[in-house]
Design an enzyme around this catalytic site. Structure first.
Site, PDB file in Angstrom:
ATOM      1  N   ASP A  32      40.310  33.009  37.835  1.00 29.42           N
ATOM      2  CA  ASP A  32      39.514  32.531  38.972  1.00 29.42           C
ATOM      3  C   ASP A  32      39.084  31.076  38.803  1.00 29.42           C
ATOM      4  O   ASP A  32      38.115  30.642  39.430  1.00 29.42           O
ATOM      5  CB  ASP A  32      38.269  33.408  39.135  1.00 29.42           C
ATOM      6  N   HIS A  76      43.615  35.825  42.932  1.00 33.65           N
ATOM      7  CA  HIS A  76      43.231  36.305  44.270  1.00 33.65           C
ATOM      8  C   HIS A  76      44.014  35.565  45.345  1.00 33.65           C
ATOM      9  O   HIS A  76      44.311  34.387  45.213  1.00 33.65           O
ATOM     10  CB  HIS A  76      41.728  36.104  44.518  1.00 33.65           C
ATOM     11  N   HIS A 133      33.958  28.820  36.121  1.00 36.02           N
ATOM     12  CA  HIS A 133      33.680  30.070  36.830  1.00 36.02           C
ATOM     13  C   HIS A 133      32.827  30.979  35.945  1.00 36.02           C
ATOM     14  O   HIS A 133      31.826  31.549  36.380  1.00 36.02           O
ATOM     15  CB  HIS A 133      34.997  30.739  37.193  1.00 36.02           C
ATOM     16  N   HIS A 176      38.859  36.423  31.912  1.00 41.78           N
ATOM     17  CA  HIS A 176      37.394  36.384  31.830  1.00 41.78           C
ATOM     18  C   HIS A 176      36.830  37.789  32.032  1.00 41.78           C
ATOM     19  O   HIS A 176      37.572  38.725  32.320  1.00 41.78           O
ATOM     20  CB  HIS A 176      36.796  35.377  32.812  1.00 41.78           C
ATOM     21  N   ASP A 230      36.493  42.984  37.969  1.00 44.70           N
ATOM     22  CA  ASP A 230      37.750  43.056  38.700  1.00 44.70           C
ATOM     23  C   ASP A 230      38.920  42.483  37.899  1.00 44.70           C
ATOM     24  O   ASP A 230      40.057  42.471  38.381  1.00 44.70           O
ATOM     25  CB  ASP A 230      37.642  42.369  40.066  1.00 44.70           C
ATOM     26  N   HIS A 231      38.646  42.053  36.680  1.00 42.64           N
ATOM     27  CA  HIS A 231      39.694  41.547  35.789  1.00 42.64           C
ATOM     28  C   HIS A 231      39.852  42.403  34.527  1.00 42.64           C
ATOM     29  O   HIS A 231      40.895  42.338  33.879  1.00 42.64           O
ATOM     30  CB  HIS A 231      39.407  40.099  35.393  1.00 42.64           C
ATOM     31  N   HIS A 276      34.755  39.413  34.142  1.00 44.73           N
ATOM     32  CA  HIS A 276      34.346  40.085  35.375  1.00 44.73           C
ATOM     33  C   HIS A 276      35.102  41.407  35.565  1.00 44.73           C
ATOM     34  O   HIS A 276      36.270  41.539  35.188  1.00 44.73           O
ATOM     35  CB  HIS A 276      34.558  39.169  36.580  1.00 44.73           C
TER      36      HIS A 276
END
Length: 243
Positions: free
Chosen positions: A115, A153, A93, A37, A41-42, A39
């Site tokens: 996530d 995570h 998410h 996805h 942090d990905h 975001h």
């Protein structure tokens, strides 16, 4: 990262630097980058890794992805490291979130679920609806028991504290919490989990279990039909947000 001692794939690289270090240290060629996805942090390391290695990039068709990403969606297959990876649409998410299910010729399958599913929990509903998340989690829960849950995570211990609040009498959950606490005390990861375990301990996969529904009902701010799995999941997620 997965590798066969020669080539590697990496999933959701939020930062290129540690990936490049690992590739150099292990003498690996990066073959592909799989993104679940949008975001930061990905995807934060995707462009740098692509420029440095020429690796192919795959990401969800319904989300904005870095330039050069091949869009993928439900049912698409990617061949990497000699293994077919099937794309699963798992919105909730985020609206376009995907997961990758890989079934190697030998050994247990892999699930890279970003996530959407965590050990003992699920992702926050930033863009999707409770109904979407329930359908996504139901699809993941239907995978084979030995499927390795490679989520993005290490939230396991905090998730299990919440799960114990929901199901304090779940003996499988109590045992798993002890195992995970021992692992973390040794600075070891709790992941990957596996689907068979998650079905027994993860409240977000257990919305149709009477005790889980009753706990959600007791903590809901509005009247809740315990037979409505979508409403139960929504109440659990809101409870977890404040936990």
């Amino acid at each position: 990262m997965l590798h066969n001692a020669h080539q590697a794939i990496v999933i959701d690289p939020g930062d290129a630097h540690p990936v490049l270090q690992a590739l150099d240290r292990l003498g690996l060629q990066l073959q592909a980058i799989l993104v679940t996805h949008h975001h930061a942090d990905h995807v934060g390391g995707v462009e740098a890794l692509h420029l440095a290695t020429g690796a192919s990039v795959y990401g969800p068709a319904r989300e904005a992805m870095p330039h050069g990403t091949t869009p993928v969606q439900q049912g698409d297959q990617i061949q990497a490291l000699g293994t077919p990876f099937t794309v699963l649409d798992v919105p909730g998410h985020t609206v376009g979130h995907v997961a990758y299910y890989g079934a190697p010729a030998q050994g247990a399958p892999w699930l890279f679920c970003g996530d959407t599913l965590f050990s003992g929990g699920c992702g926050r509903l930033f863009e999707g609806t409770p109904a979407q998340m329930l359908a996504s989690l139901d699809a993941l829960a239907a995978l084979p028991d030995d499927t390795q849950v490679c989520c993005a995570h290490e939230y396991t211990l905090s998730n299990l504290k919440f799960a114990r609040a929901v199901e304090p009498d779940n003996t499988a959950l109590l045992h798993y919490q002890g195992v995970c606490e021992a692992l973390r005390a040794k600075q070891q990861p709790t992941l990957p989990s596996h689907i068979g375990l998650e079905r027994n301990i993860n409240p977000f996969l257990r919305t149709r279990v009477a005790q889980v529904a009753a706990a959600a009902q007791a903590h809901a701010n509005t009247p809740l039909n315990p037979q409505d799995a979508v409403a139960v999941l929504a109440a659990l997620r809101e409870w977890k947000n404040q936990f």
